[in-house]
Design an enzyme around this catalytic site. Sequence first.
Site, PDB file in Angstrom:
ATOM      1  N   LYS A 282       0.964  -1.081  -0.075  1.00 25.88           N
ATOM      2  CA  LYS A 282       0.426   0.057   0.511  1.00 25.88           C
ATOM      3  C   LYS A 282       0.628   1.118  -0.062  1.00 25.88           C
ATOM      4  O   LYS A 282       1.033   1.419  -0.662  1.00 25.88           O
ATOM      5  CB  LYS A 282      -0.861  -0.579   1.519  1.00 25.88           C
ATOM      6  CG  LYS A 282      -1.455   1.411   1.575  1.00 25.88           C
ATOM      7  CD  LYS A 282      -2.788   0.911   2.473  1.00 25.88           C
ATOM      8  CE  LYS A 282      -1.480   1.475   3.593  1.00 25.88           C
ATOM      9  NZ  LYS A 282      -1.422   2.981   4.736  1.00 25.88           N
ATOM     10  N   ASN A 283       1.883   1.421   1.088  1.00 29.91           N
ATOM     11  CA  ASN A 283       2.772   2.117   1.388  1.00 29.91           C
ATOM     12  C   ASN A 283       3.915   2.696  -0.002  1.00 29.91           C
ATOM     13  O   ASN A 283       4.557   3.552  -0.102  1.00 29.91           O
ATOM     14  CB  ASN A 283       3.579   2.380   2.628  1.00 29.91           C
ATOM     15  CG  ASN A 283       2.354   2.819   3.877  1.00 29.91           C
ATOM     16  OD1 ASN A 283       0.799   3.046   3.637  1.00 29.91           O
ATOM     17  ND2 ASN A 283       3.150   2.615   4.498  1.00 29.91           N
TER      18      ASN A 283
ATOM     19  N   CYS B 289      -5.064  12.356  12.104  1.00 28.44           N
ATOM     20  CA  CYS B 289      -5.828  11.006  11.899  1.00 28.44           C
ATOM     21  C   CYS B 289      -5.505  10.888  13.976  1.00 28.44           C
ATOM     22  O   CYS B 289      -4.598  11.082  14.354  1.00 28.44           O
ATOM     23  CB  CYS B 289      -5.134  10.404  11.113  1.00 28.44           C
ATOM     24  SG  CYS B 289      -3.322   9.410  12.040  1.00 28.44           S
TER      25      CYS B 289
ATOM     26  N   ARG C 199      -0.255  14.961  12.795  1.00 24.20           N
ATOM     27  CA  ARG C 199       0.481  14.557  10.901  1.00 24.20           C
ATOM     28  C   ARG C 199       0.467  16.004  10.189  1.00 24.20           C
ATOM     29  O   ARG C 199       0.350  16.091   8.810  1.00 24.20           O
ATOM     30  CB  ARG C 199      -0.843  13.642  10.110  1.00 24.20           C
ATOM     31  CG  ARG C 199      -0.833  11.950  10.718  1.00 24.20           C
ATOM     32  CD  ARG C 199       0.375  11.038  11.215  1.00 24.20           C
ATOM     33  NE  ARG C 199       0.363  10.671   9.975  1.00 24.20           N
ATOM     34  CZ  ARG C 199       0.446   9.569   9.443  1.00 24.20           C
ATOM     35  NH1 ARG C 199      -1.311   9.381   9.783  1.00 24.20           N
ATOM     36  NH2 ARG C 199       0.737   9.418   7.842  1.00 24.20           N
TER      37      ARG C 199
ATOM     38  N   ASP D 252       4.664   1.067  12.177  1.00 22.18           N
ATOM     39  CA  ASP D 252       3.850   0.373  11.810  1.00 22.18           C
ATOM     40  C   ASP D 252       3.783  -0.922  12.104  1.00 22.18           C
ATOM     41  O   ASP D 252       2.802  -1.738  12.116  1.00 22.18           O
ATOM     42  CB  ASP D 252       3.765   0.174   9.552  1.00 22.18           C
ATOM     43  CG  ASP D 252       4.090   1.891   9.201  1.00 22.18           C
ATOM     44  OD1 ASP D 252       4.112   1.571   8.072  1.00 22.18           O
ATOM     45  OD2 ASP D 252       3.182   2.752  10.024  1.00 22.18           O
TER      46      ASP D 252
ATOM     47  N   ARG E  76      -8.354  -0.663   4.821  1.00 15.58           N
ATOM     48  CA  ARG E  76      -7.879   0.457   4.456  1.00 15.58           C
ATOM     49  C   ARG E  76      -5.864  -0.265   3.809  1.00 15.58           C
ATOM     50  O   ARG E  76      -5.690   0.295   2.902  1.00 15.58           O
ATOM     51  CB  ARG E  76      -7.179   1.398   5.124  1.00 15.58           C
ATOM     52  CG  ARG E  76      -8.651   2.023   5.399  1.00 15.58           C
ATOM     53  CD  ARG E  76      -8.185   3.868   6.061  1.00 15.58           C
ATOM     54  NE  ARG E  76      -7.105   4.662   5.557  1.00 15.58           N
ATOM     55  CZ  ARG E  76      -6.674   5.275   5.812  1.00 15.58           C
ATOM     56  NH1 ARG E  76      -7.233   5.928   7.106  1.00 15.58           N
ATOM     57  NH2 ARG E  76      -5.885   6.492   5.260  1.00 15.58           N
TER      58      ARG E  76
HETATM   59  C1  EPZ Z   1       4.382   7.340   6.090  1.00 17.32           C
HETATM   60  O1  EPZ Z   1       2.874   7.736   6.867  1.00 17.32           O
HETATM   61  C2  EPZ Z   1       3.152   6.555   6.088  1.00 17.32           C
HETATM   62  N1  EPZ Z   1       2.397   5.786   5.498  1.00 17.32           N
HETATM   63  C3  EPZ Z   1       3.398   5.342   7.201  1.00 17.32           C
HETATM   64  O2  EPZ Z   1       2.436   4.498   7.296  1.00 17.32           O
HETATM   65  C4  EPZ Z   1       4.161   5.346   8.256  1.00 17.32           C
HETATM   66  O3  EPZ Z   1       3.932   5.063  10.048  1.00 17.32           O
HETATM   67  C5  EPZ Z   1       5.304   6.177   8.454  1.00 17.32           C
HETATM   68  O4  EPZ Z   1       5.370   7.405   7.061  1.00 17.32           O
HETATM   69  C6  EPZ Z   1       6.683   6.767   9.174  1.00 17.32           C
HETATM   70  O5  EPZ Z   1       7.237   5.245   8.653  1.00 17.32           O
HETATM   71  C7  EPZ Z   1       2.189   5.969   4.016  1.00 17.32           C
HETATM   72  O6  EPZ Z   1       3.161   5.853   3.452  1.00 17.32           O
HETATM   73  C8  EPZ Z   1       1.210   6.432   2.859  1.00 17.32           C
HETATM   74  P1  EPZ Z   1       6.180  10.515   7.843  1.00 17.32           P
HETATM   75  P2  EPZ Z   1       3.719   9.485   6.660  1.00 17.32           P
HETATM   76  O7  EPZ Z   1       6.191  11.694   7.062  1.00 17.32           O
HETATM   77  O8  EPZ Z   1       4.717   9.717   5.590  1.00 17.32           O
HETATM   78  C9  EPZ Z   1       5.961  14.111  11.048  1.00 17.32           C
HETATM   79  C10 EPZ Z   1       0.483   2.606   7.720  1.00 17.32           C
HETATM   80  O9  EPZ Z   1      -0.046   2.344   9.204  1.00 17.32           O
HETATM   81  N2  EPZ Z   1       6.110  15.559  10.460  1.00 17.32           N
HETATM   82  O10 EPZ Z   1       7.508   9.513   8.018  1.00 17.32           O
HETATM   83  O11 EPZ Z   1       3.110  10.652   7.210  1.00 17.32           O
HETATM   84  C11 EPZ Z   1       4.679  12.900  11.649  1.00 17.32           C
HETATM   85  O12 EPZ Z   1       3.667  13.491  12.558  1.00 17.32           O
HETATM   86  C12 EPZ Z   1       1.098   4.298   7.561  1.00 17.32           C
HETATM   87  O13 EPZ Z   1       0.680   2.552   6.902  1.00 17.32           O
HETATM   88  C13 EPZ Z   1       5.547  16.073  10.635  1.00 17.32           C
HETATM   89  O14 EPZ Z   1       5.961  16.527  12.080  1.00 17.32           O
HETATM   90  O15 EPZ Z   1       5.087   9.470   7.868  1.00 17.32           O
HETATM   91  C14 EPZ Z   1       5.402  12.199  12.173  1.00 17.32           C
HETATM   92  O16 EPZ Z   1       5.464  12.258  13.613  1.00 17.32           O
HETATM   93  C15 EPZ Z   1       0.581   5.097   9.074  1.00 17.32           C
HETATM   94  N3  EPZ Z   1       6.142  17.018   9.385  1.00 17.32           N
HETATM   95  C16 EPZ Z   1       6.315  11.800  11.648  1.00 17.32           C
HETATM   96  O17 EPZ Z   1       6.823  13.685  10.999  1.00 17.32           O
HETATM   97  C17 EPZ Z   1       6.042  16.340   7.786  1.00 17.32           C
HETATM   98  O18 EPZ Z   1       5.205  17.888   7.297  1.00 17.32           O
HETATM   99  C18 EPZ Z   1       7.201  10.782  10.719  1.00 17.32           C
HETATM  100  O19 EPZ Z   1       6.117  11.047   9.404  1.00 17.32           O
HETATM  101  C19 EPZ Z   1       6.019  14.870   8.202  1.00 17.32           C
HETATM  102  C20 EPZ Z   1       5.795  14.185   8.915  1.00 17.32           C
END
Ligand code: EPZ
Length: 420
Positions: free
Chosen positions: A22-23, A118, A123, A307, A399
């Site tokens: 998915k990711n 969420c 996020r 995850d 999902r």
């Molecule tokens: C991706 O989310 C994945 N989703 C998530 O999987 C996964 O848990 C996550 O990466 C971490 O590995 C998809 O790929 C669709 P991040 P993403 O940006 O990109 C903060 C699942 O269950 N942050 O690496 O949203 C954020 O809040 C999902 O399949 C900011 O502060 O994760 C988090 O604390 C859940 N500002 C941390 O960084 C930003 O602009 C990591 O988030 C972006 C992120």
Amino acid sequence: MDKFAIVGPARISGQVKISGSKNSSLPILAATLLFNQPVRIKNLPKVKDINTMISLLKSLGSKVILSSDRRTAKIYNKKKLKTFASYSLVKTMRGSILVLGPLIAKYFKSKISLPGGCLIGARPINYHLDALQKLGMNYILKDGYILAKSKGKLKGTMIKFPKISVGATENTIIAACLAKGTTTLKNCAIEPEIKDLTNFLNSAGAKITWKGRICKIIGVNSLNQTDYSIMPDRIEAGTFCVAATVSRGNLDILNFDGRIIKTELDLLKKFGAKIKVNKKKISIKGPKNLKSIKNIKTKEYPGVSTDMQSQLMVLMCKANGKSSITENIFENRFMHVAELRRLGAKINVVKNRATIQGNTKFVGAELMSSDLRASVSLVLAAIASNGKSLINRIYHLDRGYENIENKLRKIGVKIKRLKK
Ligand code: EPZ
């Protein structure tokens, strides 16, 4: 709303085939917006988030033809696409923000709803916006929307992410593909899904290279026609490995290179699982008794995946002795704890650290799903429980896990989907 009825305990045995990731599918589908030429994407998982992304592409004007089994999408972009992504679509799937990079790179404008938070956290998308701004995107936030514009093509530059972010790395790589000149990104996320995105874009003529957490993208004028098959889902593979470990099972995970989840498999070995890995298959045997692990900390890849945190917590509940797990990526990713307590777990949470007593005899109960991975941990716990469990709101599971009840039934789990 559908529910799952599961009667435990079950011993998992047999073989399971892992679906496409998915990711990895989400950023790759978003990146097709860069193309003028037709693109074929294969091995898509049949999960709701992919349907949502395809609806979003169609709302932008892409022509998407799905194969009868919905695993292959042929995507044709007319010359001029729309550049508006509505709240109604974006709110159902945060990954929609990944269309911002390609739209601004190709059409120099986009109006896209802010994704909002969420259950697992706020996020924010500041790293996405800051990086795209450095490439030449200007934007204002108005009425819950990002109104973005650029004066013609984006311009390559050096960007260092303040914090490692999967989505921000993906959005920026996609945008930089059509920028003028070279972009160097530092402190990038290096999840396997990002390498899959890189391989997809390079198969169409992009010029992306990696050195550790540094990614270099030399902008090109356009991308060529390509045919690409999505990598298998490493979190689904990890989840099934936990299912075998918690149920003293004996399972072969097919069409999956176990080396991609070496960190998590090494942990399962510490719990007592016997694991054999080659580039095509994982064979895993769960132990009679699970050993406890003092403290597991989630980290960016190649660390322990956030995850997989809720699934690993189920093992800790059953392990002999006290364990703890620290969630370092998201601020509220313990939604499964209250539900696991309903099955009899003894878990104490202080800030981002959960301490688990272990030796829990799970007894079946009615449970409530919350986010995708918390929900699958309830399925794992129900499999290891005595008696019947009812899991509500399993749309969360739909999902990101394709056909999970059929896959589990085939390997010995008494599970039924109750349609409401
Ligand atoms: C991706 O989310 C994945 N989703 C998530 O999987 C996964 O848990 C996550 O990466 C971490 O590995 C998809 O790929 C669709 P991040 P993403 O940006 O990109 C903060 C699942 O269950 N942050 O690496 O949203 C954020 O809040 C999902 O399949 C900011 O502060 O994760 C988090 O604390 C859940 N500002 C941390 O960084 C930003 O602009 C990591 O988030 C972006 C992120």
